[in-house]
Design a protein around this motif. Structure first.
Motif, short mmCIF file in Angstrom:
data_model
loop_
_atom_site.label_atom_id
_atom_site.label_comp_id
_atom_site.label_asym_id
_atom_site.label_seq_id
_atom_site.Cartn_x
_atom_site.Cartn_y
_atom_site.Cartn_z
N VAL A 192 0.84 -1.21 0.00
CA VAL A 192 0.00 0.00 0.00
C VAL A 192 0.87 1.25 0.00
O VAL A 192 0.66 2.19 -0.78
CB VAL A 192 -0.95 0.00 1.22
CG1 VAL A 192 -1.69 1.33 1.32
CG2 VAL A 192 -1.93 -1.16 1.13
N ALA A 193 1.87 1.28 0.88
CA ALA A 193 2.73 2.47 0.97
C ALA A 193 3.50 2.70 -0.33
O ALA A 193 3.63 3.84 -0.79
CB ALA A 193 3.70 2.31 2.14
N ASP A 194 3.99 1.62 -0.93
CA ASP A 194 4.78 1.75 -2.16
C ASP A 194 3.93 2.19 -3.35
O ASP A 194 4.46 2.69 -4.35
CB ASP A 194 5.47 0.42 -2.49
CG ASP A 194 6.59 0.09 -1.51
OD1 ASP A 194 7.03 1.01 -0.79
OD2 ASP A 194 7.00 -1.08 -1.46
N ARG A 196 1.87 4.56 -3.29
CA ARG A 196 1.61 5.99 -3.15
C ARG A 196 2.89 6.79 -3.39
O ARG A 196 3.96 6.39 -2.94
CB ARG A 196 1.05 6.29 -1.76
CG ARG A 196 -0.30 5.63 -1.51
CD ARG A 196 -0.72 5.74 -0.07
NE ARG A 196 -2.07 5.21 0.13
CZ ARG A 196 -2.59 4.93 1.31
NH1 ARG A 196 -1.89 5.15 2.42
NH2 ARG A 196 -3.82 4.45 1.40
N SER A 197 2.73 7.89 -4.07
CA SER A 197 3.90 8.70 -4.42
C SER A 197 4.63 9.21 -3.18
O SER A 197 5.86 9.35 -3.19
CB SER A 197 3.49 9.88 -5.29
OG SER A 197 2.53 10.70 -4.62
N ASP A 198 3.88 9.47 -2.11
CA ASP A 198 4.53 9.98 -0.89
C ASP A 198 4.90 8.87 0.09
O ASP A 198 5.45 9.13 1.16
CB ASP A 198 3.64 11.01 -0.20
CG ASP A 198 2.30 10.42 0.25
OD1 ASP A 198 2.03 9.24 -0.08
OD2 ASP A 198 1.53 11.13 0.93
N GLY A 199 4.58 7.61 -0.26
CA GLY A 199 4.93 6.48 0.60
C GLY A 199 4.22 6.47 1.93
O GLY A 199 4.69 5.84 2.88
N SER A 200 3.08 7.13 2.01
CA SER A 200 2.39 7.26 3.30
C SER A 200 1.63 5.99 3.67
O SER A 200 1.26 5.18 2.83
CB SER A 200 1.42 8.44 3.25
OG SER A 200 0.41 8.21 2.27
N LEU A 201 1.41 5.85 4.97
CA LEU A 201 0.65 4.72 5.50
C LEU A 201 0.08 5.15 6.85
O LEU A 201 0.78 5.76 7.66
CB LEU A 201 1.55 3.50 5.69
CG LEU A 201 0.86 2.19 6.08
CD1 LEU A 201 0.10 1.61 4.89
CD2 LEU A 201 1.88 1.18 6.58
#
Length: 218
Positions: A192-194, A196-201
């Motif tokens: 999931v984090a990967d 997203r461009s910002d690596g958020s979770l």
């Protein structure tokens, strides 16, 4: 993650168990026992033990106890150190059968039994086996700090952010400290984090992943 025989990736409790087992098998004919709940890393610790024995110049192999029993008649084929995993999955006489084979080898083979809590019951049912045990080691569920350290390499971008402490705590609570369960959640969270461009979770993301796993298991 590094390979399963790299002891540097073990958490403190696993390293302590590994060190105890290494001492426990130092002498030919010795018997050590490793117990712990499912998913706490017993198989990894046993694999690291076997690799360390081989690096130290001793012959050693790690396999399920049931597989060792199929070879027990060929005493000369037994290595210096016999590492038997899933030893809780057999009947009590099977422990004595492998130990008898190890004792017929010259010099006698050191033996390690690894398994879940039932293994201790099996050992206690055979007084001869119980008397042979020179060392016992136990693995416990991880602490919150250990789970956090386990997750850091899985979630490197998240680990650098303010959300990581809450995410790691949530994964730890859902997994009840069992590293196998925490790793599974962590690996899915990393996807999931990967994505997203910002690596958020977030904690909400972790809880949603958990709900999906529950639905799949239903």
């Amino acid at each position: 993650m590094k390979n399963d025989t790299d002891a540097s990736t073990l958490i403190d409790g696993q390293r302590a168990a590994l060190a105890k087992l290494a001492c426990g098998v130092a002498s030919p004919g010795s018997l050590a026992v490793l117990c712990g709940p499912p998913g706490t890393g017993k198989t990894r610790v046993l694999a690291c033990l076997a690799a360390g024995q081989i690096r130290g110049g001793r012959s050693c192999a790690c396999m399920r106890l049931a597989d060792w029993l199929a070879r027990a008649d060929d005493v000369d084929a037994l290595p210096d150190v016999v590492v038997a995993d899933d030893a809780h999955d057999v009947d009590a006489p099977a422990l004595g059968q492998l130990l008898a084979a190890a004792g017929r080898r010259r010099p006698g083979a050191a033996v390690v039994f690894g398994g879940e809590g039932r293994l201790l019951t099996l050992v206690s049912r055979d007084r001869a086996v119980e008397r042979m045990v020179t060392l016992r080691a136990t693995l416990h569920p991880f602490s919150a700090a250990e789970t956090s350290r386990l997750l850091e390499p899985l979630l490197p971008r998240v680990a650098d952010g303010p959300e990581f402490a809450d995410v790691a705590r949530t994964i730890h609570e859902i997994a009840a400290g069992i590293p196998r369960a925490a790793l599974k959640l962590g690996e899915l969270a990393a996807v999931v984090a990967d994505s997203r461009s910002d690596g958020s979770l977030s904690v909400a993301d972790v809880e949603q992943i958990h709900r999906r796993l529950l639905l799949q298991a239903a």
